[in-house]
Design an enzyme around this catalytic site. Structure first.
Site, PDB file in Angstrom:
ATOM      1  N   GLU A 168     -20.689  29.593   8.559  1.00 42.35           N
ATOM      2  CA  GLU A 168     -20.970  29.906   7.145  1.00 42.35           C
ATOM      3  C   GLU A 168     -21.124  28.675   6.244  1.00 42.35           C
ATOM      4  O   GLU A 168     -20.490  28.571   5.192  1.00 42.35           O
ATOM      5  CB  GLU A 168     -19.867  30.821   6.598  1.00 42.35           C
ATOM      6  CG  GLU A 168     -19.757  32.108   7.391  1.00 42.35           C
ATOM      7  CD  GLU A 168     -18.597  32.996   6.958  1.00 42.35           C
ATOM      8  OE1 GLU A 168     -17.855  32.596   6.046  1.00 42.35           O
ATOM      9  OE2 GLU A 168     -18.444  34.082   7.537  1.00 42.35           O
ATOM     10  N   ASN A 210     -23.054  29.767  13.231  1.00 42.88           N
ATOM     11  CA  ASN A 210     -22.814  31.190  12.968  1.00 42.88           C
ATOM     12  C   ASN A 210     -22.810  31.453  11.460  1.00 42.88           C
ATOM     13  O   ASN A 210     -22.182  30.708  10.703  1.00 42.88           O
ATOM     14  CB  ASN A 210     -21.435  31.562  13.552  1.00 42.88           C
ATOM     15  CG  ASN A 210     -21.164  33.047  13.567  1.00 42.88           C
ATOM     16  OD1 ASN A 210     -21.971  33.819  14.093  1.00 42.88           O
ATOM     17  ND2 ASN A 210     -20.024  33.463  13.026  1.00 42.88           N
ATOM     18  N   HIS A 247     -23.404  41.651   9.354  1.00 42.40           N
ATOM     19  CA  HIS A 247     -22.564  42.635   8.653  1.00 42.40           C
ATOM     20  C   HIS A 247     -23.497  43.383   7.701  1.00 42.40           C
ATOM     21  O   HIS A 247     -23.931  42.820   6.686  1.00 42.40           O
ATOM     22  CB  HIS A 247     -21.469  41.935   7.847  1.00 42.40           C
ATOM     23  CG  HIS A 247     -20.468  41.214   8.684  1.00 42.40           C
ATOM     24  ND1 HIS A 247     -19.559  41.878   9.478  1.00 42.40           N
ATOM     25  CD2 HIS A 247     -20.206  39.892   8.856  1.00 42.40           C
ATOM     26  CE1 HIS A 247     -18.780  40.993  10.095  1.00 42.40           C
ATOM     27  NE2 HIS A 247     -19.168  39.782   9.741  1.00 42.40           N
ATOM     28  N   GLU A 276     -21.120  39.506  14.951  1.00 41.20           N
ATOM     29  CA  GLU A 276     -20.076  40.220  14.197  1.00 41.20           C
ATOM     30  C   GLU A 276     -20.616  41.561  13.695  1.00 41.20           C
ATOM     31  O   GLU A 276     -20.340  41.976  12.558  1.00 41.20           O
ATOM     32  CB  GLU A 276     -19.579  39.369  13.021  1.00 41.20           C
ATOM     33  CG  GLU A 276     -19.048  38.019  13.444  1.00 41.20           C
ATOM     34  CD  GLU A 276     -18.462  37.203  12.306  1.00 41.20           C
ATOM     35  OE1 GLU A 276     -18.217  37.761  11.211  1.00 41.20           O
ATOM     36  OE2 GLU A 276     -18.247  35.994  12.508  1.00 41.20           O
ATOM     37  N   ASP A 278     -21.452  44.971  12.338  1.00 38.96           N
ATOM     38  CA  ASP A 278     -20.903  46.239  11.844  1.00 38.96           C
ATOM     39  C   ASP A 278     -21.880  46.767  10.801  1.00 38.96           C
ATOM     40  O   ASP A 278     -22.564  45.996  10.125  1.00 38.96           O
ATOM     41  CB  ASP A 278     -19.473  46.131  11.289  1.00 38.96           C
ATOM     42  CG  ASP A 278     -19.244  44.977  10.327  1.00 38.96           C
ATOM     43  OD1 ASP A 278     -20.222  44.468   9.732  1.00 38.96           O
ATOM     44  OD2 ASP A 278     -18.078  44.577  10.150  1.00 38.96           O
TER      45      ASP A 278
HETATM   46  O1  G3I Z   1      -1.536  39.090   9.287  1.00 43.41           O
HETATM   47  C1  G3I Z   1      -1.297  38.943   7.868  1.00 43.41           C
HETATM   48  C2  G3I Z   1      -0.146  39.813   7.440  1.00 43.41           C
HETATM   49  O2  G3I Z   1       1.022  39.378   8.072  1.00 43.41           O
HETATM   50  C3  G3I Z   1      -0.015  39.742   5.937  1.00 43.41           C
HETATM   51  O3  G3I Z   1       0.977  40.632   5.510  1.00 43.41           O
HETATM   52  C4  G3I Z   1      -1.309  40.084   5.246  1.00 43.41           C
HETATM   53  C5  G3I Z   1      -1.241  39.934   3.757  1.00 43.41           C
HETATM   54  O4  G3I Z   1      -2.490  39.793   3.165  1.00 43.41           O
HETATM   55  O5  G3I Z   1      -2.329  39.241   5.731  1.00 43.41           O
HETATM   56  C6  G3I Z   1      -2.537  39.342   7.122  1.00 43.41           C
HETATM   57  O6  G3I Z   1      -3.564  38.443   7.490  1.00 43.41           O
HETATM   58  C7  G3I Z   1      -4.878  38.856   7.153  1.00 43.41           C
HETATM   59  C8  G3I Z   1      -5.715  38.835   8.406  1.00 43.41           C
HETATM   60  O7  G3I Z   1      -7.069  39.127   8.104  1.00 43.41           O
HETATM   61  C9  G3I Z   1      -5.243  39.833   9.462  1.00 43.41           C
HETATM   62  O8  G3I Z   1      -5.379  41.120   8.974  1.00 43.41           O
HETATM   63  C10 G3I Z   1      -5.461  37.891   6.135  1.00 43.41           C
HETATM   64  O9  G3I Z   1      -4.754  38.005   4.920  1.00 43.41           O
HETATM   65  C11 G3I Z   1      -6.916  38.176   5.907  1.00 43.41           C
HETATM   66  O10 G3I Z   1      -7.451  37.151   5.095  1.00 43.41           O
HETATM   67  C12 G3I Z   1      -7.657  38.195   7.222  1.00 43.41           C
HETATM   68  O11 G3I Z   1      -8.987  38.556   6.979  1.00 43.41           O
HETATM   69  C13 G3I Z   1      -9.903  38.191   7.972  1.00 43.41           C
HETATM   70  C14 G3I Z   1     -11.029  37.421   7.339  1.00 43.41           C
HETATM   71  O12 G3I Z   1     -12.017  37.111   8.317  1.00 43.41           O
HETATM   72  C15 G3I Z   1     -10.542  36.128   6.747  1.00 43.41           C
HETATM   73  O13 G3I Z   1     -11.561  35.420   6.216  1.00 43.41           O
HETATM   74  C16 G3I Z   1     -10.424  39.433   8.650  1.00 43.41           C
HETATM   75  O14 G3I Z   1      -9.373  40.052   9.412  1.00 43.41           O
HETATM   76  C17 G3I Z   1     -11.573  39.086   9.595  1.00 43.41           C
HETATM   77  O15 G3I Z   1     -12.178  40.264  10.059  1.00 43.41           O
HETATM   78  C18 G3I Z   1     -12.599  38.267   8.841  1.00 43.41           C
HETATM   79  O16 G3I Z   1     -13.592  37.895   9.774  1.00 43.41           O
HETATM   80  C19 G3I Z   1     -14.693  37.195   9.208  1.00 43.41           C
HETATM   81  C20 G3I Z   1     -15.162  36.185  10.233  1.00 43.41           C
HETATM   82  O17 G3I Z   1     -14.101  35.347  10.622  1.00 43.41           O
HETATM   83  C21 G3I Z   1     -16.328  35.372   9.703  1.00 43.41           C
HETATM   84  N1  G3I Z   1     -17.396  36.224   9.252  1.00 43.41           N
HETATM   85  C22 G3I Z   1     -17.007  37.250   8.329  1.00 43.41           C
HETATM   86  C23 G3I Z   1     -15.868  38.100   8.863  1.00 43.41           C
HETATM   87  C24 G3I Z   1     -15.516  39.211   7.921  1.00 43.41           C
HETATM   88  O18 G3I Z   1     -15.029  38.716   6.729  1.00 43.41           O
END
Ligand code: G3I
Length: 477
Positions: A168, A210, A247, A276, A278
């Protein structure tokens, strides 16, 4: 799309001359190098994709590997995995120079132990940086970023099919400009520096750029990514693949020119991976979009695999948009059926270019052909197969990609190869290896044993030493 911020076969060696060797071994007297017939009907996404030598993967979370519904679907349907969060910078280097691979290892080990190809996500990104890195700028950040790329790619060397080296890096609204980030502020060459470090650390992994919103060919951001790849190819910066996150939702719908985008990137000489996927929606409309994406990928020989960003809708980062192939209870949705049917309609891609030999200029012999009938050939019992191996190697290592083609339909197959003296197999995907040196047998895994007559599947392995001179021998039942 309004994203908040917003996943081994072959590779290219860093500087060493690459050898690409195609060896054909025929088993049971049957050869079928260019399969063209319609595919068999495979029952799972991974098996259906494997018929045309592609993978079908999912982003997964380590903390869900205890959920039996989740794991059953994962193991049944997919032949590739990406860590949704566990291999990002904040997960793997929470404090500077203190690395934590525990969660990433759970994903990698789960995949590798089941013959899945593991995508690495991601080495350099403006987001999900640990606090110490977020505060860094300039030379200190450049060095820290390169150290991160080197340490993480080295730790996982031999286990990763493809790395999202940089994620990105382009802006959404600014006519294809680079995204303003602390990494970008270290100098415009930060992306190629990351790719060179990744190549040096793991010469066996495919290296991808990516991004999201690079799906629509007419968008400036797509053109910016295209120009980056073209420039890297022209200047010899190591890059093997483009990752289109894909996405899709109302703001960023599946575009009608998606196939043009895929084929345009492929024409630059890189693989195209849908990393990715969806698609928000439901029912027939959602199913139609998934079908379109799969058909577009199948139409482009270098579109080598598709990863969906989660398994059930409830696992999605956009769960409210129900964008995945399984509902919250793990049931297959219409989008699943459409995806599977499209994968099953795929035509295998040829493993090598058709021969270009010039026909002989001498006149054909004038003697009459013998009138005796040729001796009858006895078809081999229980299927027959052939195998070809493509080898990419560099100083001290190699990646072999093996294509198994069924002469008559198979239920299972195995390819045996003698690994050259001094060489050893370190990692295998889409097959189970017995041994690592000498005569090594590679047997099918659960999802790719059945190959219809004329169809193919691929597996690969990485090794140390020289892989020159391997001759595959295929047997099947
Ligand atoms: O695991 C913690 C949890 O312990 C805590 O209580 C909670 C509070 O906010 O956060 C949890 O972590 C989160 C994590 O996902 C697991 O669920 C993070 O805050 C959250 O920021 C994180 O988001 C991820 C995101 O990337 C971060 O940028 C998404 O799961 C993930 O699907 C997303 O994936 C991205 C790719 O890496 C890049 N392309 C876009 C894609 C979608 O946004």
């Amino acid at each position: 799309m309004t994203q908040q911020s917003a996943s081994r076969p072959r590779r290219r060696g860093p500087r060493a001359a690459l050898a690409t060797i195609a060896v054909v071994a025929l088993a049971a007297g049957t050869a079928m190098l260019y399969a063209t017939s319609a595919s068999a009907q495979s029952a799972t996404l991974g098996a259906a994709a494997a018929q045309s030598g592609r993978y079908f993967g999912a982003a997964i979370a380590a903390n869900k590997l205890g959920d039996s519904t989740y794991v059953n679907i994962l193991n049944r349907e997919f032949n590739s995995v990406t860590a949704e969060n566990e291999m990002k910078i904040n997960a793997t280097e929470p404090q500077q120079n203190r690395f934590d691979f525990s969660s990433g290892d759970r994903i990698v080990n789960h995949g590798i132990s089941r013959g899945m190809a593991v995508r690495g996500h991601t080495l350099a990104w403006h987001s999900q940086q640990p606090a110490w890195m977020e505060q860094m700028e300039g030379t200190a950040l450049r060095n820290a970023m390169l150290n991160h790329v080197t340490q993480v790619a080295t730790y996982y060397r031999g286990k990763i099919h493809s790395w999202d080296v940089v994620n990105e890096a382009f802006d959404d609204g600014n006519a294809g400009a680079r995204r303003n980030s602390n990494l970008q502020r270290t100098g415009n060459d930060w992306i190629e520096a990351a790719f060179r470090a990744a190549r040096a650390a793991d010469p066996g992994a495919k290296l991808c750029y990516n991004d999201y919103n690079i799906d629509n060919w007419s968008w400036a951001k797509t053109q910016a990514a295209y120009n980056l790849v073209r420039d890297f190819k022209q200047r010899g910066v190591p890059i093997d693949c483009i990752g289109l996150q894909s996405h899709f939702n109302a703001q960023s719908p599946y575009p009608s020119n998606y196939r043009t985008t895929l084929s345009s990137f492929a024409a630059l000489g890189v693989d195209v991976q849908i990393t990715e996927l969806d698609i928000e929606g439901s029912g027939t409309a959602q199913a139609n979009s998934y079908r379109g994406v799969v058909n577009d990928c199948l139409a482009v020989a270098r579109c080598t695999g598709i990863t969906v960003w989660g398994i059930r809708d409830s696992d999605s980062w956009r769960s409210y948009g129900t964008p995945l192939l399984f509902d919250n209870n793990g049931n297959k949705k219409p989008a699943y059926d459409a995806t599977l049917a499209a994968l099953n309609s795929g035509t295998p891609v040829p493993t090598t270019a058709p021969p270009t030999t010039v026909p002989p200029t001498t006149a054909p012999p004038t003697t009459a052909p013998p009138t005796t009938a040729p001796p009858p050939t006895t078809p081999p019992p229980g299927g027959s197969c052939s195998a070809t191996v493509s080898l990419n190697q560099w100083q001290g290592g190699f990646v072999a990609t093996v294509r198994v083609t069924a002469g008559s339909s198979t239920n299972s197959w195995a390819v045996t190869m003698t690994i050259p003296s001094g060489a050893a197999v370190t990692n295998t995907w889409n097959a189970q290896a017995s041994g690592s040196t000498g005569s090594v047998r590679f047997a099918n895994v659960s999802y790719n044993g059945r190959i219809a007559a004329g169809q193919s599947t691929e597996f690969g392995f990485q090794g140390t030493g020289s892989g020159s001179g391997m001759t595959p021998s295929c047997s099947s039942s």
